[in-house]
Motif scaffolding. Structure first.
Motif, PDB file in Angstrom:
ATOM      1  N   HIS A   7     -13.738  62.980  72.425  1.00 10.40           N
ATOM      2  CA  HIS A   7     -13.848  61.946  74.670  1.00 10.40           C
ATOM      3  C   HIS A   7     -14.356  62.647  75.244  1.00 10.40           C
ATOM      4  O   HIS A   7     -15.700  61.792  75.998  1.00 10.40           O
ATOM      5  N   ILE A 247      -2.502  50.380  81.744  1.00 14.24           N
ATOM      6  CA  ILE A 247      -2.588  51.852  80.913  1.00 14.24           C
ATOM      7  C   ILE A 247      -2.628  52.676  81.154  1.00 14.24           C
ATOM      8  O   ILE A 247      -2.523  53.378  80.217  1.00 14.24           O
ATOM      9  N   PHE A 267      -2.729  59.968  75.681  1.00 18.24           N
ATOM     10  CA  PHE A 267      -4.304  59.854  76.154  1.00 18.24           C
ATOM     11  C   PHE A 267      -5.147  60.874  74.827  1.00 18.24           C
ATOM     12  O   PHE A 267      -6.737  60.683  75.094  1.00 18.24           O
ATOM     13  N   SER A 271      -7.859  58.306  73.718  1.00 20.29           N
ATOM     14  CA  SER A 271      -9.094  58.161  74.336  1.00 20.29           C
ATOM     15  C   SER A 271     -10.263  57.695  74.079  1.00 20.29           C
ATOM     16  O   SER A 271     -11.149  56.956  74.459  1.00 20.29           O
ATOM     17  N   GLN A 274     -10.375  54.040  73.871  1.00 17.40           N
ATOM     18  CA  GLN A 274     -10.608  53.509  74.537  1.00 17.40           C
ATOM     19  C   GLN A 274     -12.060  53.111  75.728  1.00 17.40           C
ATOM     20  O   GLN A 274     -12.451  52.483  76.214  1.00 17.40           O
ATOM     21  N   ALA A 277     -13.893  51.214  73.681  1.00 20.49           N
ATOM     22  CA  ALA A 277     -13.718  49.811  74.212  1.00 20.49           C
ATOM     23  C   ALA A 277     -14.490  49.336  74.771  1.00 20.49           C
ATOM     24  O   ALA A 277     -14.939  48.056  75.484  1.00 20.49           O
ATOM     25  N   SER A 283     -12.656  44.142  71.092  1.00 20.08           N
ATOM     26  CA  SER A 283     -12.003  45.552  70.333  1.00 20.08           C
ATOM     27  C   SER A 283     -12.379  45.506  69.038  1.00 20.08           C
ATOM     28  O   SER A 283     -11.625  46.009  67.566  1.00 20.08           O
ATOM     29  N   THR A 286     -14.328  47.621  67.765  1.00 19.51           N
ATOM     30  CA  THR A 286     -13.277  49.411  68.241  1.00 19.51           C
ATOM     31  C   THR A 286     -12.094  49.374  67.013  1.00 19.51           C
ATOM     32  O   THR A 286     -12.001  50.885  67.066  1.00 19.51           O
ATOM     33  N   THR A 290      -9.831  52.997  66.348  1.00 22.16           N
ATOM     34  CA  THR A 290      -8.828  52.602  67.215  1.00 22.16           C
ATOM     35  C   THR A 290      -7.886  52.849  65.844  1.00 22.16           C
ATOM     36  O   THR A 290      -7.057  53.954  65.765  1.00 22.16           O
ATOM     37  N   CYS A 396     -13.174  46.469  80.999  1.00 27.70           N
ATOM     38  CA  CYS A 396     -11.973  47.326  81.214  1.00 27.70           C
ATOM     39  C   CYS A 396     -10.255  46.936  81.308  1.00 27.70           C
ATOM     40  O   CYS A 396      -9.679  46.845  80.103  1.00 27.70           O
ATOM     41  N   VAL A 399     -10.435  47.569  77.144  1.00 33.60           N
ATOM     42  CA  VAL A 399      -9.824  49.651  77.415  1.00 33.60           C
ATOM     43  C   VAL A 399      -8.559  48.520  76.641  1.00 33.60           C
ATOM     44  O   VAL A 399      -7.612  49.221  76.324  1.00 33.60           O
ATOM     45  N   THR A 403      -5.485  49.881  74.282  1.00 34.84           N
ATOM     46  CA  THR A 403      -4.177  50.756  74.059  1.00 34.84           C
ATOM     47  C   THR A 403      -3.407  50.415  74.042  1.00 34.84           C
ATOM     48  O   THR A 403      -1.975  50.147  73.524  1.00 34.84           O
TER      49      THR A 403
END
Ligand code: ASP
Length: 434
Positions: A7, A247, A267, A271, A274, A277, A283, A286, A290, A396, A399, A403
């Motif tokens: 990350h 989040i 996290f 992360s 995230q 994303a 999504s 991602t 995930t 955002c 994310v 999450t």
């Protein structure tokens, strides 16, 4: 640098990409970025999407096949859908609450409103056309769409994720119902395929920091002028406040209370997904990451992750639903329309449904927003007001979407005794037969 957690490497790529993008825009070498840097971001997203379909097929068939019992599948399915609906409902309600407290629409002056409406009306019209195509269908169309008439045709587009999931669950049920001796070679094949796909994701992720650099630099070079951003700051901050609460407060608290895992562990685990994303606004793109992070770093058993996450990536969009509720009320406020309580309650319903119908790709949320606006009697052309700032908010909200999926997978795993299970201890040890 070599031993830095992934990350951090991605964050460095992200910041360097933004800095490079700003430099390129100010020194007029934006064309160079578009020609020679953008393609690497595109290749990265394509390779993640490329892996999504085989990943879902292999891991879902393996996961369901190993359940060995249909009742387990229906228990997990019921919980998954129930919790997803609950989190979405909560997100929409939070969005409505915030937008009614802040009233960001009142901050937009009449001149800015007219300017935005004039400047973005073309883009708004093309999005309205897209939304109309979705709307002209009967109420049960989503149910019809769930069942493909040809699996190979369905597999030709990532848009048909739910159709593939339907087929694969159906296939898995067949696999559970045949004698174990016959099922074994099929399961072994998909088990092996799954390992190969996971290894491919590891390889793709090695390039993530560089790809994120390319994606961010491109985004900066291609983004519209800053002046309009400023006029929309109240609206943007309201959306961001809601997403921030979800989040950084809601999901970690749920994880803490239900699974006992702390903020840092959660996290550290999630992360990289995230950050991807955020960089890809998708999504679906991602999803492979995930799945890998929740299994390898957050203790979710593969049987649960492979079932809960692909479904979540397609139907569970808390960030999108929150944004849709804020945006709908903001547009109404800016156009000087007063929304009744009944209209606002209607927004809770339609934003929940619209977010379920939103595809897991960039900008899909704003197309479905049009349906929310029309149901609430707000002119759809009003989306022209929020188009200039939609991409950063899309990053955002994606994310939050990812999450949420990860959180729900941990909750479901915990509820069926499949969180942090040693490999040899499987479902039957933890989950008493009904
Ligand atoms: N980009 C979002 C996602 O992929 C969907 C949206 O536009 O809200 O989750």
């Amino acid at each position: 640098m070599r031993n830095l957690p992934l990350h951090w490497k991605i964050i460095i790529g992200l910041i360097a990409g933004i800095a490079f993008g700003i430099l390129a825009a100010s020194m007029n070498f934006g064309e160079f970025v578009k020609d020679y840097i953008k393609p690497f971001g595109t290749i990265f997203i394509n390779s993640l999407k490329l892996i999504a379909l085989p990943l879902i097929v292999a891991s879902l068939i393996k996961g369901i096949g190993e359940l060995k019992d249909i009742s387990k599948l229906s228990k997990m399915g019921g919980r998954t859908i129930g919790i997803y609906l609950m989190t979405t409902f909560l997100a929409v309600t939070l969005g409505l609450l915030l937008v009614n407290i802040v009233n960001p629409g009142d901050l937009v002056s009449d001149e800015t409103r007219d300017l935005l409406m004039a400047e973005y009306s073309d883009s708004a019209t093309s999005k309205i056309d897209l939304a109309n195509q979705q709307k002209g269908m009967g109420p049960l169309q989503p149910l019809i769409d769930l069942v493909p008439s040809n699996i190979f045709a369905a597999a030709t587009s990532n848009k048909n994720m739910l159709q593939i999931i339907f087929f694969v669950i159906f296939f898995g049920i067949g696999l559970i119902l045949i004698p174990e001796k016959k099922a074994k070679p099929v399961l072994d094949f998909f088990d092996g395929l799954n390992e190969v796909v996971l290894k491919m994701i590891d390889i793709i992720m090695l390039t993530a920091p560089y790809a994120v650099f390319a994606l961010m630099a491109t985004l900066i070079v291609e983004s519209p002028s800053m002046d309009l951003f400023i006029a929309l700051i109240g609206y943007a901050l309201t959306v961001l406040a809601g997403l921030g609460i979800m989040i950084f407060v809601f999901y970690p608290t749920v994880v803490r209370v239900v699974t006992g895992k702390g903020y840092k562990e959660f996290f550290n685990g999630i992360s990289p997904a995230q950050l991807l994303a955020f960089s890809t606004s998708s999504s679906a793109a991602t999803l492979p990451v995930t799945m890998e992070r929740t299994q390898e770093h957050l203790g979710v058993d593969e049987e649960v992750a492979s079932f809960v996450l692909p479904i979540g990536a397609t139907i569970n969009m808390d960030g999108t639903s929150l944004y849709q509720s804020v945006a709908a009320v903001f547009v109404a406020q800016a156009l000087g329309l007063d929304l009744s309580l009944a209209q606002q309650l209607g927004i809770i319903m339609t934003a929940t449904l619209a977010s379920i119908g939103t595809a897991a790709v960039p900008s899909a949320g704003i197309v479905m927003l049009i349906i929310v606006l029309e149901q609430a009697g707000i002119p759809a052309a009003g989306i022209a007001l929020i188009i200039p700032i939609d991409r950063p908010l899309d990053m955002c909200r994606t994310v939050a979407n990812v999450t949420s999926d990860a959180t729900v997978s941990m909750v479901v795993a915990k509820s069926v005794g499949l969180l942090d299970t040693p490999k040899e201890k499987k479902w039957d040890d933890h989950y008493p037969k009904a």
